[in-house]
Write a protein that holds these residues in place. Structure first.
Motif, short mmCIF file in Angstrom:
data_model
loop_
_atom_site.label_atom_id
_atom_site.label_comp_id
_atom_site.label_asym_id
_atom_site.label_seq_id
_atom_site.Cartn_x
_atom_site.Cartn_y
_atom_site.Cartn_z
N THR A 1 14.37 -21.09 33.95
CA THR A 1 15.46 -21.53 33.26
C THR A 1 15.85 -20.18 33.49
O THR A 1 17.20 -19.25 33.08
N TRP A 2 15.05 -19.50 32.14
CA TRP A 2 15.82 -17.50 32.14
C TRP A 2 15.64 -16.98 33.63
O TRP A 2 16.71 -15.95 33.43
N ASP A 3 14.66 -17.17 34.23
CA ASP A 3 14.39 -16.72 35.78
C ASP A 3 15.81 -17.15 36.63
O ASP A 3 16.79 -15.88 36.95
N GLU A 4 16.52 -17.85 36.63
CA GLU A 4 17.85 -18.66 36.77
C GLU A 4 19.18 -17.82 35.92
O GLU A 4 20.53 -17.49 37.14
N LYS A 5 19.14 -16.93 35.43
CA LYS A 5 19.95 -16.98 34.15
C LYS A 5 19.88 -15.65 34.63
O LYS A 5 20.84 -14.23 33.77
N GLY A 6 18.96 -15.03 34.97
CA GLY A 6 19.18 -13.40 35.92
C GLY A 6 18.37 -12.03 34.63
O GLY A 6 18.07 -11.34 34.94
N ARG A 7 16.84 -13.58 34.30
CA ARG A 7 15.81 -12.90 33.64
C ARG A 7 16.27 -11.69 31.83
O ARG A 7 15.89 -10.42 31.88
N PRO A 8 17.34 -11.86 31.86
CA PRO A 8 18.07 -11.36 30.33
C PRO A 8 16.51 -10.51 29.11
O PRO A 8 15.73 -11.98 28.61
N ASP A 9 16.77 -9.90 29.04
CA ASP A 9 15.99 -9.38 27.65
C ASP A 9 16.65 -9.83 26.40
O ASP A 9 17.97 -9.43 26.35
N ALA A 10 16.17 -9.08 25.04
CA ALA A 10 16.84 -9.01 23.76
C ALA A 10 17.72 -8.84 23.33
O ALA A 10 18.77 -8.81 23.50
N TRP A 11 17.29 -7.06 23.94
CA TRP A 11 18.68 -6.38 23.79
C TRP A 11 19.50 -6.67 24.96
O TRP A 11 21.22 -6.61 24.01
N THR A 12 19.54 -7.25 26.06
CA THR A 12 20.60 -7.59 26.51
C THR A 12 21.75 -8.27 25.78
O THR A 12 23.23 -8.16 25.81
N ARG A 13 21.31 -9.86 25.06
CA ARG A 13 21.34 -10.60 24.18
C ARG A 13 22.23 -10.10 22.97
O ARG A 13 23.27 -10.51 22.92
N ALA A 14 21.86 -8.86 22.73
CA ALA A 14 22.07 -8.93 21.45
C ALA A 14 23.64 -7.88 21.84
O ALA A 14 24.34 -7.34 20.34
N LYS A 15 23.48 -7.00 23.14
CA LYS A 15 24.39 -6.27 22.90
C LYS A 15 25.46 -6.46 23.74
O LYS A 15 26.88 -6.41 22.90
N ALA A 16 25.67 -8.26 24.12
CA ALA A 16 26.47 -8.66 24.10
C ALA A 16 27.35 -9.70 23.35
O ALA A 16 28.63 -10.09 22.95
N ALA A 17 26.49 -9.99 22.19
CA ALA A 17 27.36 -10.26 20.57
C ALA A 17 27.76 -9.30 20.06
O ALA A 17 29.10 -9.72 19.43
N ALA A 18 27.22 -8.11 20.42
CA ALA A 18 27.41 -6.78 19.10
C ALA A 18 29.19 -6.63 20.06
O ALA A 18 30.08 -6.34 19.14
N ARG A 19 28.75 -6.70 21.06
CA ARG A 19 30.18 -6.77 21.94
C ARG A 19 31.74 -7.59 21.66
O ARG A 19 32.59 -6.91 21.20
N ARG A 20 30.95 -9.12 21.33
CA ARG A 20 31.99 -9.72 21.10
C ARG A 20 32.55 -9.81 19.25
O ARG A 20 33.70 -9.46 19.81
N VAL A 21 31.92 -9.12 18.74
CA VAL A 21 32.59 -8.50 17.65
C VAL A 21 32.96 -8.13 17.15
O VAL A 21 34.29 -8.10 16.76
N LEU A 22 32.86 -6.60 17.87
CA LEU A 22 33.68 -5.63 17.75
C LEU A 22 35.08 -5.68 18.42
O LEU A 22 35.50 -5.26 18.03
N GLU A 23 34.26 -6.22 19.76
CA GLU A 23 36.18 -6.68 20.11
C GLU A 23 37.35 -7.78 19.50
O GLU A 23 38.39 -8.22 19.50
N THR A 24 36.68 -8.64 18.70
CA THR A 24 37.47 -9.75 17.74
C THR A 24 37.73 -9.62 16.49
O THR A 24 38.16 -10.22 15.67
N HIS A 25 35.88 -9.24 16.50
CA HIS A 25 36.36 -8.78 14.33
C HIS A 25 37.08 -7.36 13.80
O HIS A 25 36.76 -6.42 14.21
N HIS A 26 38.57 -7.62 13.48
CA HIS A 26 39.14 -6.41 13.09
C HIS A 26 39.66 -7.03 11.74
O HIS A 26 41.20 -7.44 11.21
N PRO A 27 39.15 -7.41 10.80
CA PRO A 27 39.20 -7.59 9.16
C PRO A 27 40.14 -6.92 8.65
O PRO A 27 40.58 -5.40 8.52
#
Length: 512
Positions: free
Chosen positions: A465-491
């Motif tokens: 399954t990991w291979d099918e998803k493009g072999r993402p590492d933790a840094w890649t997943r964390a980068k995507a999560a951080a981007r989501r917050v920075l793009e959407t959370h404007h308190p």
């Protein structure tokens, strides 16, 4: 046990368990878990370290005493000679007895306030990184005011950052007044958690606290802050080895005057400004942090102060600061243990990895040091979120990764609850005499929701399954999560009216 008995018993119990099952949103590992399970020092060790620290204060004394402190120290029973102040044992122990043992570190949102002291463990931030790991390029660049604000609003969404100390320095603000003002402004704009900052000089405290009052909706002098002090000052009144720093002492006195809780930080370095031996280091560092405690309490007995004894390590081959390793892990754990043994709210440092990117070194150094400090019972564990590169750098991805790591630490601290329900005798009987497994049972469902943490960044997929998803590492997943917050959370934690007044009166450099 016959089938009829089992059926009657299991049906009633299944219903009861189902009713007690917590909703999926429950956090199985919230901040504030109890520490103290790891004890690197024996009782005799602590007595020896404490006794040596008291000897240092009474016989060696502390140098470079600011003139403003001479009279208060004399009144408390200290003596002077050869330019040093000497604190007898009975004075030190009187100060310990009257000092604050616990206090509320308020959030502007009351639900985010935390209790500091006792055996509760909270992981938070610290640091003064001059570099930011750029989320786009993956390389380091000088940190900016915008970075500080973005870090503030990113961590605002993270459950396990119990309080936020400015993690980076806005290097694009060379004027020290602008720097101090804008740091506090960014904290107030970006989060309602408890926050902490530093003041470069004591003259900055009064005007910034006027700005804080305006931000709270006051007129600048209404005293709203004193009711629920949410801003803590990080100060290092002691310069190792064994002398006061006058500028920091003056900042401390100004903060006491304005009601700010304090973290008085001792940050000696092994083999450089403190002994290279771990025991000698702990004795000197303890004496120095006690000297800060004495200074605070002779001015205002019981003023809230975190006893922030941070043993730091130098690589003795090169002289460079070491953020990760076994020595710094055990020394900060020992510091937490002895501070708690004395009965003072403890502050230590962890997760100061020397790694430059999220890699195997990053994970090992952060995990070991954070877990050691938490298991030892550090009340406030600084530097534990977002810091990299031996405290020179801060990272958006690291905040995401560290928040998940903290969940694992809190779950470890929570331990094993043993009671009639969790022992599961009836559930075992039902599974053995029934389907032969526990899958889908009410007892399992309840435990699944109550006792287990499910990561969003750590990868639990099968290799295919990991291979099918493009072999993402933790840094890649964390980068995507951080981007989501920075793009959407404007308190919008400052009202438009309060922010307009702050901008009109103070040199606010953060764009609207």
């Amino acid at each position: 046990m016959n089938d009829g008995q089992t059926g009657r018993r299991s049906g009633g119990r299944a219903d009861r368990v189902a009713k007690r099952a917590l909703p999926p949103a429950v956090n199985p590992c919230p901040p504030g878990q109890r520490g103290g399970q790891y004890r690197p020092l024996s009782e005799a060790d602590m007595q020896a370290i404490y006794g040596t620290a008291l000897r240092l204060l009474s016989d060696l004394g502390v140098g470079e005493v600011p003139e403003i402190m001479v009279k208060p120290f004399r009144a408390a029973g200290a003596t002077f000679g050869d330019g040093r102040v000497f604190f007898p044992r009975d004075l030190v122990e009187r100060v310990i007895a009257l000092s604050a043992k616990t206090f509320t570190f308020h959030g502007r949102d009351p639900a985010r306030s935390i209790e500091v002291g006792g055996d509760a463990v909270h992981l938070g931030t610290g640091g003064a990184a001059v570099l930011t790991l750029d989320i786009d390029s993956g390389g380091y660049r000088p940190s900016t005011l915008r970075d500080l604000y973005d870090f503030t609003r990113l961590q605002d969404t993270l459950t396990n950052v119990s309080w936020f100390t400015r993690c980076c320095v806005a290097t694009d603000l060379p004027d020290i007044y602008d720097l101090d003002v804008n740091t506090v402004f960014a904290l107030m704009k970006g989060t309602t958690k408890p926050v902490a900052t530093s003041f470069t000089i004591h003259d900055h405290v009064a005007p910034i606290m006027r700005m804080v009052d305006i931000g709270l909706g006051g007129d600048g002098a209404s005293g709203l802050f004193r009711a629920t002090p949410f801003l803590k000052a990080h100060i290092s009144p002691m310069i190792s080895p064994m002398r006061y720093g006058e500028d920091a002492v003056m900042v401390t006195l100004a903060c006491i005057e304005h009601g700010l809780p304090l973290s008085c930080i001792t940050a000696a370095q092994s083999g450089a400004t403190a002994p290279a031996t771990l025991a000698g280091f702990l004795a000197q560092s303890l004496a120095e942090t006690l000297a800060s405690l004495i200074m605070v309490n002779v001015i205002k007995p019981g003023h809230p102060m975190v006893f922030s004894n941070w043993p730091l390590v130098v690589d003795l081959r090169t002289g460079s600061f070491v953020g990760g390793g076994g020595e710094i892990s055990v020394m900060n754990a020992a510091s937490a243990q002895i501070s708690n043994w004395i009965g003072l709210p403890s502050g230590v440092a962890s997760s100061m990895t020397d790694a430059k990117v999220p890699d195997a070194q990053y994970g090992a150094e952060k995990g070991i040091s954070s877990l050691a400090a938490a298991l030892a019972g550090g009340n406030l564990i600084y530097e534990s979120s977002g810091m990299m590169a031996s405290l020179l750098g801060a990272s958006f991805e690291a905040f995401i990764l560290d928040d998940e790591m903290h969940s694992l630490i809190y779950r470890t601290l929570r331990g094993v609850e043993v009671n009639e329900e969790t022992l599961g005798y009836d559930a075992i009987c039902e599974a053995v005499l029934g389907p032969g497994h526990f899958l889908g049972g009410a007892h399992t469902i309840a435990a699944m929701q109550r006792d287990y943490f499910y990561p969003t960044i750590a990868d639990r997929d099968a290799p295919v399954t990991w291979d099918e998803k493009g072999r993402p590492d933790a840094w890649t997943r964390a980068k995507a999560a951080a981007r989501r917050v920075l793009e959407t959370h404007h308190p919008t934690y400052l009202t438009p009216e309060a922010e307009a007044r702050m901008r009109a009166e103070f040199p606010i450099r953060l764009e609207p």
